[in-house]
Motif scaffolding. Structure first.
Motif: not given
Ligand SMILES: NC(=O)c1ccc[n+]([C@@H]2O[C@H](COP(=O)([O-])OP(=O)(O)OC[C@H]3O[C@@H](n4cnc5c(N)ncnc54)[C@H](O)[C@@H]3O)[C@@H](O)[C@H]2O)c1
Length: 264
Positions: A23, A67, A96, A158, A188-190, A196
């Motif tokens: 994000g 939230d 997420g 998940y 996305p993958g990892g 992660l």
């Molecule tokens: N990192 C990975 O490997 C990966 C892979 C596939 C998909 N994703 C998805 O990408 C998205 C972003 O994840 P990321 O990897 O950047 O993780 P991250 O933990 O770095 O960022 C997630 C952000 O969401 C915020 N958040 C969590 N719960 C919340 C809520 N209830 N309301 C508002 N904000 C909230 C957190 O505070 C955090 O700033 C997610 O939907 C995740 O499922 C991540």
């Protein structure tokens, strides 16, 4: 330094989960391309730091600690964007959470929280954004995952949540295509984000061994896909789940025959 196009000048864009990871990278990229941003996250401090950074770089940024699991909070977030700018062009429903655990070990509370943050949020975003997106011919990009397309060991909640996001994206796309509103998702993958990091720090070799590109994605690489889907470059794309995974889902999951034969 990369010179980005200016695809979002005069566009008003809401990004959830904008304080970290994908994000935050998406907010930076959209700002670099001229968007006026309304950023949301549960993490108020992280959000304020992001807004400071972007504002210093000359971007238009508003924030709301939100939230995304709560409908009234998502409604207020969308209202903030529309009240401030008189329009909404794009919603990036990205916030997420993950959860590791086998079905017999997960509490109902843990299960419901994953569904609320990962699935309800995407629904509430669509519900409150679409009436405004009809007016602008706007679009939504949801952050799904390859975990919404196939199963992962140990990620029942998940996998279920992201599977719902994948099919919600398809439904929303066809329901609202006649109105000129596009809805897509990235899978996305990892990705090398705090989500992660706990895994990458402990088992980095697993990523090198199992991913054809032999590394996780950087958040910018997902932000690039999100901004593409949000832009006019994707004007005929809707209901699409754009996989960005370094080749993981190109594989069948069978053993690596090449490595086995070479090691003989
Ligand atoms: N990192 C990975 O490997 C990966 C892979 C596939 C998909 N994703 C998805 O990408 C998205 C972003 O994840 P990321 O990897 O950047 O993780 P991250 O933990 O770095 O960022 C997630 C952000 O969401 C915020 N958040 C969590 N719960 C919340 C809520 N209830 N309301 C508002 N904000 C909230 C957190 O505070 C955090 O700033 C997610 O939907 C995740 O499922 C991540």
């Amino acid at each position: 330094m990369i010179a980005y196009p200016n695809r979002f000048a005069d566009k008003v864009i809401v990004v959830t989960g904008a304080a970290s990871g994908i994000g935050a990278a998406t907010a930076r990229r959209l700002a670099a391309e001229g968007a006026a941003l309304v950023l949301a996250d549960l993490n108020a401090e992280g959000l304020a730091a992001m807004a400071d950074d972007l504002t210093r770089a000359g971007a238009s940024v508003r924030t709301r600690t939100t939230d995304v699991a709560q409908e009234d909070e998502v409604a207020a977030l969308i209202a903030l964007a529309v009240d401030a700018h008189g329009r909404l062009d794009v919603l990036v429903s990205n916030a997420g959470i993950g959860h590791y655990g086998l079905a017999p070990d997960i509490t109902a509370e843990q299960w419901h929280r994953v569904m609320a943050v990962d699935v309800d949020s995407v629904f509430f975003g669509a519900k409150h954004a679409i009436p405004h997106l009809r007016a602008t011919g706007g679009n939504i990009v949801n952050t799904c995952s390859i975990s919404g397309l196939y199963g992962d060991y140990g990620l029942v909640a998940y996998n279920t949540a992201k599977g719902a996001v994948a099919n919600m994206t398809r439904n929303l796309a066809i329901d609202h295509a006649p109105e000129g509103v596009r809805i897509n998702a990235v899978c996305p993958g990892g990705v090398d984000t705090p989500m992660l990091r706990r895994v990458l720090d402990r088992w980095p070799e697993e990523y090198e061994r199992l991913i054809p590109m032999q590394r996780p994605a950087q958040p910018d690489e997902i932000a690039g896909a999100i901004t593409f889907l949000a832009s006019a470059d994707a004007s005929y794309i809707t209901g699409h789940l754009l996989v960005v995974d370094g080749g993981v889902t190109a594989a069948t999951g069978q053993p690596n025959f090449d490595r086995m034969f070479r090691s003989r």
